[in-house]
Design an enzyme around this catalytic site. Structure first.
Site, PDB file in Angstrom:
ATOM      1  N   ARG A 102       0.884  -1.184   0.000  1.00  0.00           N
ATOM      2  CA  ARG A 102       0.000   0.000   0.000  1.00  0.00           C
ATOM      3  C   ARG A 102       0.909   1.217   0.000  1.00  0.00           C
ATOM      4  O   ARG A 102       1.684   1.404   0.941  1.00  0.00           O
ATOM      5  CB  ARG A 102      -0.924  -0.007   1.213  1.00  0.00           C
ATOM      6  N   HIS A 129      -7.086   1.158  -6.691  1.00  0.00           N
ATOM      7  CA  HIS A 129      -7.339   0.248  -5.550  1.00  0.00           C
ATOM      8  C   HIS A 129      -8.086  -0.993  -6.086  1.00  0.00           C
ATOM      9  O   HIS A 129      -9.258  -1.217  -5.786  1.00  0.00           O
ATOM     10  CB  HIS A 129      -8.161   0.966  -4.486  1.00  0.00           C
ATOM     11  N   GLN A 132     -10.096  -3.765  -3.857  1.00  0.00           N
ATOM     12  CA  GLN A 132     -11.428  -3.361  -3.398  1.00  0.00           C
ATOM     13  C   GLN A 132     -12.465  -3.643  -4.483  1.00  0.00           C
ATOM     14  O   GLN A 132     -13.585  -4.084  -4.200  1.00  0.00           O
ATOM     15  CB  GLN A 132     -11.417  -1.871  -3.044  1.00  0.00           C
ATOM     16  N   ARG A 292     -13.692  -8.622   0.760  1.00  0.00           N
ATOM     17  CA  ARG A 292     -12.249  -8.400   0.583  1.00  0.00           C
ATOM     18  C   ARG A 292     -11.501  -9.693   0.916  1.00  0.00           C
ATOM     19  O   ARG A 292     -10.552 -10.076   0.229  1.00  0.00           O
ATOM     20  CB  ARG A 292     -11.757  -7.266   1.502  1.00  0.00           C
TER      21      ARG A 292
HETATM   22  N1  NVA Z   1      -9.798   6.906  -1.544  1.00  0.00           N
HETATM   23  C1  NVA Z   1      -9.482   6.372  -0.233  1.00  0.00           C
HETATM   24  C2  NVA Z   1      -9.745   4.918  -0.210  1.00  0.00           C
HETATM   25  C3  NVA Z   1      -9.484   4.260   1.134  1.00  0.00           C
HETATM   26  C4  NVA Z   1      -9.733   2.758   1.102  1.00  0.00           C
HETATM   27  C5  NVA Z   1      -8.038   6.692   0.117  1.00  0.00           C
HETATM   28  O1  NVA Z   1      -7.174   6.536  -0.745  1.00  0.00           O
HETATM   29  O2  NVA Z   1      -7.781   7.104   1.252  1.00  0.00           O
HETATM   30  N1   CP Z   2     -11.282  -0.203   1.913  1.00  0.00           N
HETATM   31  C1   CP Z   2     -10.037  -0.319   2.388  1.00  0.00           C
HETATM   32  O1   CP Z   2      -9.075  -0.545   1.662  1.00  0.00           O
HETATM   33  O2   CP Z   2      -9.932  -0.181   3.738  1.00  0.00           O
HETATM   34  P1   CP Z   2      -8.586  -0.025   4.593  1.00  0.00           P
HETATM   35  O3   CP Z   2      -8.019   1.353   4.261  1.00  0.00           O
HETATM   36  O4   CP Z   2      -9.048  -0.105   6.015  1.00  0.00           O
HETATM   37  O5   CP Z   2      -7.628  -1.097   4.222  1.00  0.00           O
END
Ligand code: NVA
Ligand code: CP
Length: 307
Positions: A102, A129, A132, A292
């Site tokens: 990440r 992402h 997801q 997930r």
């Molecule tokens: N758009 C959000 C998604 C979190 C799962 C972020 O990048 O913070």
């Molecule tokens: N939706 C998602 O990726 O959640 P987290 O940021 O908690 O991993």
């Protein structure tokens, strides 16, 4: 074919995307069948940003497949002291069967994938992402069966979720509309990529600025936070710029009667979504979160050729 990575939905062919989603349904229905599928395998998980779902679902998923996962906060490993991404990827590949990361810049993932000798999985970047969206497509299939030809509307920021949802929906033959405030539309390159996938599957891809018009006739209404991780200092300005883009009862009533509400979470009730909708009968947010686990187990089985 060499090592398979999953940095984007586009890393799976159309047939592979459906195969992973079918496998995700099977993993969910009969998890015991896969309890030893990744015996002795391990997943290194590098996090530059915070996470609840991604961390817990990958770690638990590997355990349930007979393998194990390591949590590596980026500031706790030598990347935090300047060791290169390339060397980190090479070294981790000597110990582990897969890497999930990440990150902020998507280029970090591309560099990792260029040097890793094991699969690299995108656990979220500023641009995309895709994990997801695998869970979200699984959730939509559970609710609607055949999802091809449905209309999916995303209301809010043209961010990493908007990009991956556009790519995923267009590839799955789902019409996709993005309603974003002016200046917050999705990146044109991802819109163009989604449109080219739509030409294959018949899905229409539209970018609009009027949420009310966008949700008309929609089967799915989706939103995400207005300020993503890394944009915290823009939060106050975004609260102003996104006025009128909240998914609330009024907006949901303009969609189909049996429309579902989706959100990747974490949610900010009272901002991008009202509590009434987020916790209401149309909401499937916790199914998405659960999926997930199943979708990523399927993905890992696929990437390691164990599915
Ligand atoms: N758009 C959000 C998604 C979190 C799962 C972020 O990048 O913070
Ligand atoms: N939706 C998602 O990726 O959640 P987290 O940021 O908690 O991993």
């Amino acid at each position: 074919m060499g090592v398979r990575h999953f940095l984007s939905l586009e890393d799976l062919s159309l047939d592979e995307l459906w195969a992973v989603l079918d496998l995700a349904a099977s993993v969910k229905a009969t998890p015991e069948k896969y309890a030893h599928a990744l015996n002795g395998k391990s997943l290194a998980m590098i996090f530059q940003k915070k996470s609840t779902r991604t961390r817990v679902s990958f770690e638990t998923g590997m355990f349930q497949l007979g393998g194990m996962a390591l949590f590596l906060g980026a500031s706790d490993i030598q990347i935090g002291r300047g060791e290169s991404i390339a060397d980190t990827a090479r070294v981790i590949s000597r110990y582990n069967s897969m890497i999930m990361a990440r990150v902020y810049g998507h280029d970090v993932l591309e560099e990792m994938a260029a040097h890793a000798t094991v699969p690299v999985i995108n656990g979220l970047s500023d641009a995309l992402h895709p994990c997801q969206v695998l869970a979200d497509l699984q959730t939509m299939r559970e609710r609607f069966g055949d999802i091809r030809g449905l209309t999916f509307t995303y209301v809010g920021d043209g961010n990493n979720m908007a990009h991956s949802l556009m790519l995923g929906c267009a590839r799955a033959g789902v019409n996709v509309r993005i309603a974003a405030p002016s200046g917050y539309e999705p990146d044109a390159a991802y819109v163009a990529a989604a449109r080219s996938h739509g030409q294959v599957t018949g899905a229409e891809v539209m970018v609009m600025n009027d949420p009310m018009a966008a949700v008309a006739d929609s089967h799915v209404v989706y939103t995400d936070v207005w300020a993503s991780m890394g944009q915290e200092e823009e939060q106050a300005q975004r609260l102003i710029d996104f006025e009128g883009f909240q998914v609330n009862g009024r907006l949901m009533s303009a969609a189909n009667n049996d429309a579902i509400f989706m959100h990747c979470l974490p949610a900010h009730r009272g901002e991008e979504v009202s509590a009434e909708v987020c916790d209401g009968p149309q909401s499937v947010i916790f199914d998405e979160a659960e999926n997930r686990l199943h979708a990523q187990k399927a993905l890992m089985l696929f990437l390691l050729g164990a599915g």
